[in-house]
Structure formats: C-alpha cells, structure tokens
Design a protein around this motif. Sequence first.
Motif, PDB file in Angstrom:
ATOM      1  N   VAL A  27     -73.083  72.362   9.814  1.00  0.00           N
ATOM      2  CA  VAL A  27     -72.684  70.962   9.966  1.00  0.00           C
ATOM      3  C   VAL A  27     -72.025  70.457   8.685  1.00  0.00           C
ATOM      4  CG1 VAL A  27     -73.497  68.612  10.406  1.00  0.00           C
ATOM      5  CG2 VAL A  27     -74.498  70.525  11.669  1.00  0.00           C
ATOM      6  N   ALA A  28     -72.612  70.798   7.540  1.00  0.00           N
ATOM      7  CA  ALA A  28     -72.055  70.348   6.256  1.00  0.00           C
ATOM      8  C   ALA A  28     -70.656  70.906   6.016  1.00  0.00           C
ATOM      9  CB  ALA A  28     -72.984  70.755   5.115  1.00  0.00           C
ATOM     10  N   ASN A  29     -70.387  72.102   6.558  1.00  0.00           N
ATOM     11  CA  ASN A  29     -69.073  72.724   6.385  1.00  0.00           C
ATOM     12  C   ASN A  29     -68.049  72.273   7.411  1.00  0.00           C
ATOM     13  OD1 ASN A  29     -69.710  74.239   4.084  1.00  0.00           O
ATOM     14  ND2 ASN A  29     -70.640  75.861   5.319  1.00  0.00           N
ATOM     15  N   GLY A  30     -68.423  71.318   8.268  1.00  0.00           N
ATOM     16  CA  GLY A  30     -67.455  70.731   9.191  1.00  0.00           C
ATOM     17  C   GLY A  30     -67.279  71.459  10.499  1.00  0.00           C
ATOM     18  N   ALA A  31     -68.210  72.342  10.859  1.00  0.00           N
ATOM     19  CA  ALA A  31     -68.107  73.050  12.135  1.00  0.00           C
ATOM     20  C   ALA A  31     -68.589  72.157  13.272  1.00  0.00           C
ATOM     21  CB  ALA A  31     -68.934  74.332  12.093  1.00  0.00           C
ATOM     22  N   ASP A  32     -68.020  72.356  14.462  1.00  0.00           N
ATOM     23  CA  ASP A  32     -68.599  71.764  15.667  1.00  0.00           C
ATOM     24  C   ASP A  32     -69.866  72.537  15.999  1.00  0.00           C
ATOM     25  OD1 ASP A  32     -66.731  69.706  16.341  1.00  0.00           O
ATOM     26  OD2 ASP A  32     -65.319  71.244  16.977  1.00  0.00           O
ATOM     27  N   VAL A  33     -70.951  71.815  16.263  1.00  0.00           N
ATOM     28  CA  VAL A  33     -72.255  72.466  16.410  1.00  0.00           C
ATOM     29  C   VAL A  33     -72.994  71.902  17.622  1.00  0.00           C
ATOM     30  CG1 VAL A  33     -74.574  72.629  15.388  1.00  0.00           C
ATOM     31  CG2 VAL A  33     -72.558  73.068  13.976  1.00  0.00           C
ATOM     32  N   LEU A  34     -73.601  72.787  18.403  1.00  0.00           N
ATOM     33  CA  LEU A  34     -74.588  72.405  19.402  1.00  0.00           C
ATOM     34  C   LEU A  34     -75.876  73.127  19.045  1.00  0.00           C
ATOM     35  CD1 LEU A  34     -75.699  71.204  22.002  1.00  0.00           C
ATOM     36  CD2 LEU A  34     -74.680  73.125  23.256  1.00  0.00           C
ATOM     37  N   ALA A  35     -76.918  72.360  18.737  1.00  0.00           N
ATOM     38  CA  ALA A  35     -78.197  72.948  18.332  1.00  0.00           C
ATOM     39  C   ALA A  35     -79.276  72.548  19.327  1.00  0.00           C
ATOM     40  CB  ALA A  35     -78.575  72.485  16.923  1.00  0.00           C
ATOM     41  N   ILE A  36     -79.902  73.554  19.931  1.00  0.00           N
ATOM     42  CA  ILE A  36     -81.041  73.327  20.822  1.00  0.00           C
ATOM     43  C   ILE A  36     -82.275  73.727  20.047  1.00  0.00           C
ATOM     44  CG2 ILE A  36     -82.171  73.954  22.976  1.00  0.00           C
ATOM     45  CD1 ILE A  36     -78.457  74.475  22.683  1.00  0.00           C
ATOM     46  N   MET A  37     -83.078  72.736  19.693  1.00  0.00           N
ATOM     47  CA  MET A  37     -84.242  72.952  18.848  1.00  0.00           C
ATOM     48  C   MET A  37     -85.462  72.333  19.501  1.00  0.00           C
ATOM     49  SD  MET A  37     -82.476  71.840  15.233  1.00  0.00           S
ATOM     50  CE  MET A  37     -83.827  72.411  14.192  1.00  0.00           C
ATOM     51  N   PRO A  38     -86.640  72.897  19.303  1.00  0.00           N
ATOM     52  CA  PRO A  38     -87.831  72.319  19.923  1.00  0.00           C
ATOM     53  C   PRO A  38     -88.111  70.926  19.384  1.00  0.00           C
ATOM     54  CG  PRO A  38     -88.450  73.980  18.310  1.00  0.00           C
ATOM     55  CD  PRO A  38     -86.967  74.074  18.486  1.00  0.00           C
ATOM     56  N   THR A  39     -88.682  70.071  20.244  1.00  0.00           N
ATOM     57  CA  THR A  39     -89.122  68.754  19.789  1.00  0.00           C
ATOM     58  C   THR A  39     -90.070  68.938  18.609  1.00  0.00           C
ATOM     59  OG1 THR A  39     -88.955  67.899  22.027  1.00  0.00           O
ATOM     60  CG2 THR A  39     -90.287  66.636  20.485  1.00  0.00           C
ATOM     61  N   GLY A  40     -89.827  68.176  17.538  1.00  0.00           N
ATOM     62  CA  GLY A  40     -90.647  68.348  16.348  1.00  0.00           C
ATOM     63  C   GLY A  40     -90.150  69.455  15.444  1.00  0.00           C
ATOM     64  N   LEU A  98     -83.127  65.974  10.475  1.00  0.00           N
ATOM     65  CA  LEU A  98     -82.735  66.431   9.141  1.00  0.00           C
ATOM     66  C   LEU A  98     -81.430  67.209   9.195  1.00  0.00           C
ATOM     67  CD1 LEU A  98     -83.828  66.620   6.128  1.00  0.00           C
ATOM     68  CD2 LEU A  98     -84.515  68.927   6.753  1.00  0.00           C
ATOM     69  N   CYS A  99     -81.158  67.879  10.310  1.00  0.00           N
ATOM     70  CA  CYS A  99     -79.977  68.737  10.424  1.00  0.00           C
ATOM     71  C   CYS A  99     -78.675  67.957  10.509  1.00  0.00           C
ATOM     72  CB  CYS A  99     -80.111  69.670  11.630  1.00  0.00           C
ATOM     73  SG  CYS A  99     -81.374  70.934  11.435  1.00  0.00           S
ATOM     74  N   PHE A 100     -78.752  66.632  10.728  1.00  0.00           N
ATOM     75  CA  PHE A 100     -77.534  65.832  10.573  1.00  0.00           C
ATOM     76  C   PHE A 100     -77.660  64.821   9.436  1.00  0.00           C
ATOM     77  CE2 PHE A 100     -79.791  63.761  14.181  1.00  0.00           C
ATOM     78  CZ  PHE A 100     -79.949  62.467  13.690  1.00  0.00           C
ATOM     79  N   GLN A 101     -78.896  64.424   9.096  1.00  0.00           N
ATOM     80  CA  GLN A 101     -79.056  63.464   7.998  1.00  0.00           C
ATOM     81  C   GLN A 101     -78.699  64.093   6.655  1.00  0.00           C
ATOM     82  OE1 GLN A 101     -83.124  62.252   8.510  1.00  0.00           O
ATOM     83  NE2 GLN A 101     -82.650  60.768  10.121  1.00  0.00           N
ATOM     84  N   LEU A 102     -79.143  65.325   6.430  1.00  0.00           N
ATOM     85  CA  LEU A 102     -78.854  65.985   5.150  1.00  0.00           C
ATOM     86  C   LEU A 102     -77.364  66.288   4.998  1.00  0.00           C
ATOM     87  CD1 LEU A 102     -79.918  67.107   2.523  1.00  0.00           C
ATOM     88  CD2 LEU A 102     -80.598  69.183   3.707  1.00  0.00           C
ATOM     89  N   PRO A 103     -76.680  66.870   6.004  1.00  0.00           N
ATOM     90  CA  PRO A 103     -75.227  67.063   5.868  1.00  0.00           C
ATOM     91  C   PRO A 103     -74.470  65.757   5.666  1.00  0.00           C
ATOM     92  CG  PRO A 103     -76.067  68.443   7.636  1.00  0.00           C
ATOM     93  CD  PRO A 103     -77.202  67.543   7.209  1.00  0.00           C
TER      94      PRO A 103
END
Length: 684
Positions: A32-45, A50-55
């Motif tokens: 995400v930080a490198n500007g890629a289009d991303v679809l992330a399927i991650m478990p709740t919790g 963080l994966c978009f707030q930090l980038p």
Amino acid sequence: MPRDLSGADALLRDVFGYDAFRPGQGEIVDAVANGADVLAIMPTGGGKSLCFQLPALMRPGLTVVISPLIALMRDQVRGLREAGVAAGALTSGNTPEENDAVFDALHAGDLKLLYLAPERLASGGTARLLAQSDVHLIAVDEAHCVSQWGHDFRPDYLRIGALRRELDVPVAAFTATADEETRAEIIERLFPGTAPQVFLRGFDRPNIHLAFAPKDSPRKQILTYAAARKGQSGIVYCGTRAKTETLAQALRAEGHAARAYHGGMEAEDRRAVETAFAQEDGLIVVATVAFGMGVDKPDIRWVAHADLPKSIEAYYQEIGRAGRDGGPAETLTLYGADDIRLRRAQIDEGLASAERRGADHGRLNALLGLAEAQSCRRATLLGYFGETLEAPCGHCDLCDRPPETFDGTEAVRKALSAALRTGEHFGAGHLIDILRGNDTDKVRQRRHDQLPTFGVGKDLSQSQWQGVFRQIMGFDLMRPDPERHGALVMTDRALPILKGQEAIRLRRDVVDRRAVRAQPKALVSEEDAPLLSALKAKRRALAEAASVPAYVIFNDRTLIEMAETRPQSLDDMAGISGVGAKKLDRYGADFLAVIAGEAEALHPARRKLAGRAAGSLYDRLLEAQAALVRGPDGTDKPLSCSASQLAKIAEARPGSDDALARYLDDKRHERFAAAFLDVLTDAA
C-alpha cells in the motif's frame, strides 16, 4: 533495550506503540505504501486498519478512507488523534463546528486521513472537495459492502470506482469476509481494468474458543453463560427484535448491565447504545445483526448467539467481534430444528435467483455442518475457508469434551421412510408421533397408525428423536418445503442412506450442563488481577474526562501487559505494546503512578525520548554534565545545558567538535565538549 527505528518500523513503534507487525501485516503495508492497488482479506481482529493508517503516514498528501458506519469512523479518528495523527471525519453526525474544523484542516493541507461514509460520494461537492485536496490514496474499509448479494450491501460503495478514476490514485480495499464469488465482485467493482495485488491472510483466530449447543431452555442457557462472565463486555445476537428486548430485560433482572439494540429503534437510541458499549466496561448488548460492522471495541470478551446465524460467513464475522485485542475470548452458538426451518424458509421465500438460493443453502449447510461436527470445530471452520489444521485445536468444546456418537443409519432410514410413506406432507413432530407409536387424533384421522413405520422407533425417546431430526436437517438430508407449510422433504443427499449404500453416525444429545465451559479463562493471574482492576479504573477515569471510549486510551491487552510486567520507569513503559510516543507523553505518568506508587519526574524533553536509544544517551550526557557543573576542579561557577539542548544532542549524535559546537555556546562548549564527545564516541 531501546532501539533505533526507521521507516515503517519507526512509525509502528512511535505512533502506534507496537514493536512488530502481526503476521501478514508487513507486506500489505509495504504494498500500500508503494502505491499498489491492493485487496486484502484479513480475519476480523487481524489489524486491517493499521494496514492503511500506517501507509497514510508514509505517503505524501491525504488518504481518504471510505467506511460504512459513523460510530466506526468516529472511534478510529479519536484513536488516531490520541496517537498524534491528524485525522478527521465528515459524517452526518458531525456538528457544524466539527465540519468547519475538518474543512479548515483540509484547506490548510494539515490532514493525513479523512474518513467518509460512502453516501457522501453521491454529492458533487464531495468530489470537487477531494479533487482539490491532494488525495494520494483511497482506502476502502469493509469492502464486501460493494457486493450486491451481501447482506451488508451499500449501493453507494459502487461509486468508489468512479472516484478512483476521477482522482487517478491507487485503492487499497480491506474486508474480513469475502468468499471467492465476493472477491471477484470486489475486484470488478473497485478495480475495473486492473489486477490488484490480492492478500489472503489466514482465517484462524486461535484466541477465540468455539462452542455450539442444541437449544434446551435457551434463555436459561444464555443467562447461565452470561453469569459466569459477569463484568465482561459481551454481545448476544438474537434472530428477532422482540427477543433482544426480552432477553436484555432478563439479563438486567439478573444484575447485568445490558442494553437491547435493533433496527427498529430510533437512530438516537441506537447511537446511545453504541456510545455506551464503547465507553463502558462490562456492558452486554443484546442485538440483531443490525449491531455489526461498526463494532470496533477490541476488548469484547464473549459473543453468544441465542439463535442460529444465517450462514457460516455471518457466523465467522459475528464471532470475530470478540477478542480483537488478541486476548482470550469465548463464543457460544445455540441452535435447534426451528432455527434450521426458519433459515431454509428465508432462503426459499426470498427473491434471489435459483442459482443464488442454491448458493445460500450451501452456506447454511456449511454452518449446520459446523454445528453438528463430531470433531474439532476449528478444523471444520477453517476447512470451509480452504485452510487445514494439522492437529485438533484444543480450544473448542469438541476438543474439550469429545462428543458421544452412535450409528444413526437405522434411525435415519426409519425417519426417511416415515416421511415418504406420508407423502412428505408433515413436519418432524407428526413424524416422531408415527415413529414412537403415539396414538394422537392427527395420527388416527389420517390412518397413519396403519403404516408399517408406526411404532418402529419406540427405542428412542421423544427428545432423542428430536435430536435425530435436527441432525437430519443439519446434514441436509431433509428440508422444510415452504409450499407445504414446512413439511420435511427428502433431498438427493439422503438417497444413498435410504438405499443402504451409506452409513451415518450421529451425535448423541446428552444434556450435560458442563458441556459449555462455565468459567472462562482468566485474563491475568490471581496475583495480577487487583493491579489490572486498578489500571482499568484509571483508564475509565481518563476516558470519561476526555469523552472517548476507554480502549482509545489503552486497550485491555496493553493493560494486561502492564499488570504482568509492572514497568518501573517511563523507559520501561515505552516498551509495552500499544504505548506509542504520544500516549506515553500523555498518559505514561498516570499509569506508572498506579503501578509504581508515584511517577518518576522526567523533564518533558527527556520523556519524549523514553524507550529510544536517544533516551539512554541523554541520561549519559546528563551524568557527564553533572560531574562538570562546577568545572573539573569543582570550584567554578555552576553551569549546565538545558534539557532541550541535551535532547537535541542525544538525537543528532554529532560526531566531531565542530558539529557539537552548533548546539553549545562558547562557555558550555569549553566546559562540556570533551566529555560529551567521549560519551557520543562510546555510543557510536
């Protein structure tokens, strides 16, 4: 030990207070930080936010976050601001003053994250505002809302693709519930003409204990379960609005803090429950699935279902609201034959296509298979999502107490035969009367006492036959037919059993009050429990003073680590997971006072260096200075550097006399330079 940090690691530690990423987070953050289009399927919790707030902090300009619920947005914005991040939200719940402050920050270029509800995208003014706001990334939370077949479908999510084209920026989409069909729809809607990087993270939540139980006085089952967890935050999901009201009232009568929540309530009343749940410890919310996506409270310790969820995905998403802080959490799902009939009828009577109804029956079948599982539930659940578990989890009710099973082939064949011989026009109750040889008016009137199957099932009791029929429906051997008023009709799955080509084992329903764990796992040891309570009391007081949810100050996991490790200094406190630089500065002394009796008195300039290598270097410079305050002979006029001077030297680490001279005037350079350079050289 303090350590130097750089890039993503530095932000992770200093802003969010974590020493390491959770599994799978790091590479998503990089993409995400490198500007890629991303679809992330991650478990709740699993740490999606963080994966978009930090980038967002690593990239230039503004990150726009599309999020579905006002409560969720407000909580995330509060949490970010507490961590020192410039964030804002434009929601229908804002006051005019709040909106003005966000607009001013946008125009000044001060915001890093802006949260919007998807409905805002319908306004042309929003598009113009964003076009002028140096947007560099669009993050889409709960991306499954774009799926038109999902129960969380939000039509305005379909506008995100157009916004992406207009702003010409990358999109990072996140969800916890997306089967293959939904993933394809997300990609089609949000990434037309492009192929995003897809990250599919493990679905396992090992901290959550799984348990199911057949209904047997369900209200009493829920009350008993809640009583063993008194004082812990929990959610009870119910199938109807009326049940949320009556069950909440029953819980209150038992001394619990409990509130009902459903879609029939006024919006203001729903918001009041959401706010209370976020801010209060130990509140139980009894809710329909209307209380769902926006639940961002990390310290929910248990989730119970008073009725069967609609699908395995819904079940996974709803139990996933427990234990998001990584601490131990528990779940209980009650189910019965009536639940199965209701869920089948909802599917069959819906307006979806035949293909879609078939898929929905398949999802329900997967949940029923989990409910009637005879070995490790976690293995069954993960198997549905395409994952394997090498050994039984040891953390579900079936691992705790393996069920008693029996060869149910003959009983199932008798049940199927009774249904077929009566033209598949009756429900389980009448079929059980036939099998048990009960001489009822209905049986006699239809001459069903003359059938060969009349009385062939006397070896099983009424309740045992009810368990057999529930499992028959659970294994999808028979389904209620809505066109025949819910009469049970045999499916193709049953043919091999009826013909004697296959055998089937059933669970023996044993009424055992110990089957569901009465006592949950303790959060901390008995020795640390009083300190944890004191820390929670301090957190509650600070949260009330700041009008924020308690977990925005620190979540349970952070307080548990404090209680167990008992930090004795702010440097120690800085090493606690979840204690970032801003929160350390704001709250560290308050919590240290609870733990150590009184907080150490540190100059603010030194406090900002707590937990970092520069902090220990500052201390050594201070020691060197102390030895020379009155000169090398102890007879000169006292002289010292300011705390901010020492902090700047500790952070910059000048390596030469000329470089050091930039921080000291002539007098101080003459007295301290040599000693300071010795310290700096040793630390290099």
